[in-house]
Design a protein around this motif. Sequence first.
Motif: not given
Length: 462
Positions: A254-266, A287-289, A293-295, A318-323
């Motif tokens: 749940e916390q990481l879902t909040q973090l990913v959404q926070f990054a998307k919003d900003n 993993s964050i993935f 939406g984390a990718k 290090t993983v850097v997604p194409k997306q």
Amino acid sequence: MSSSSLLQTSISSSSSAFFANTKINFNSRAQNVSLPAKPVGVCTCVATPQAEKTAFKTQVSRNVNIAKLQAGYLFPEIARRKAAHLQKYPDAQVISLGIGDTTEPIPEVITSAMAKRSHALSTLEGYSGYGAEQGEKPLRAAIASTFYDNLDIEEDDIFVSDGAKCDISRLQVVFGSNVTMAVQDPSYPAYVDSSVIMGQTGEYQKAVEKYGNIEYMRCTPENGFFPDLSTVARTDIIFFCSPNNPTGSAATREQLTQLVQFAKDNGSIIVYDSAYAMYMSDDNPRSIFEIPGAKEVAIETSSFSKYAGFTGVRLGWTVVPKQLLFSDGFPVAKDFNRIVCTCFNGASNISQAGGLACLSSEGLKAMHEVIGFYKENTNIIVETFESLGFKVYGGKNAPYVWVHFPGRSSWDVFSEILEKTHVVTTPGSGFGPGGEGFVRVSAFGHRTNVLEACKRFKQLYK
């Protein structure tokens, strides 16, 4: 005074040192020698100060950003204090539970693969020189299938390296100096120090022990060591480590879902450090993935250091997604690839052979056994401090125990423990202002040393 007497006096007084060890036969027969008389004067020797030597200086200015850094990097400073302690107490049995360096031997299934690859280099058939900067394809494929199965991470999203710490600095070169960054407080010092060196920050503000232009996301026992994102200002880059070094806490799904959404919003990019994911006991994301939406907003960096004892062997990824795209639509992975190809010649082929062996079924089993050993050490340390009445955090999902000493300076506690028990820990304030009043105790140690250290803790704080 006769001339012969004058000659003898001169020899005895001013040249006795010269003749002391020299056999000279002076004829004692009296002789008539006529010498002109000269007045005897007193010679005064005056010491004149030697001209100060001025070191040659070039006309190259020092990097003003490096000049902003405060004192030394945390762990070399601890090593310096340990060395000074050993000079003071040369016979002391000093136990190090400070820097998170592994102590147990690398499993043989892994070292035998490295030895085989090493010996092959001495043959025409087995020799290889420069390899792909991004890593050997079999290892990249094994990392993808082992850690990111069913997460839509492909082998060409993965860049093999000489460790997560090195990749953090390479990522900073990609981001440049004109970005803003946020960091957990407390957190691994390399995030902040690399930002300072890149010129992303303002000056150090001694009153609050923070650098300007960094968003410090306070993580405390009261908020479960997860920041209140509603109070966090928007930044370009967010460094986030889970399980966390130094607190040992792990973010929930749940916390990481909040973090990913926070990054998307900003419109931010998360740099997610998962170097301790295999220590996870709770059912939290490794993993964050795993977060939908984390990718589109995250990079993940990890390492074999704390899994296989590769702190000296050096191997990570290090993983850097194409997306993941910059604001102009350009793929972040392409810029990272350019930096890797410019600044790095690829991880050692011998290390990569070891990494591939780590991810075999036998290698994974061996790594889990080593991790299990360190987790047993963690339990011993946690139980020790809890029995002494301390509030203790971490330990369950990471090899670090975060001990609270309310109202006390972290460096004072560090010094007290070192002076009275000869045990090295890590002061919490070295990880940021949010670490003040805490000490980190590492579970990386031989079992006998961990038991002895805990015995000394009990004697000190009983």
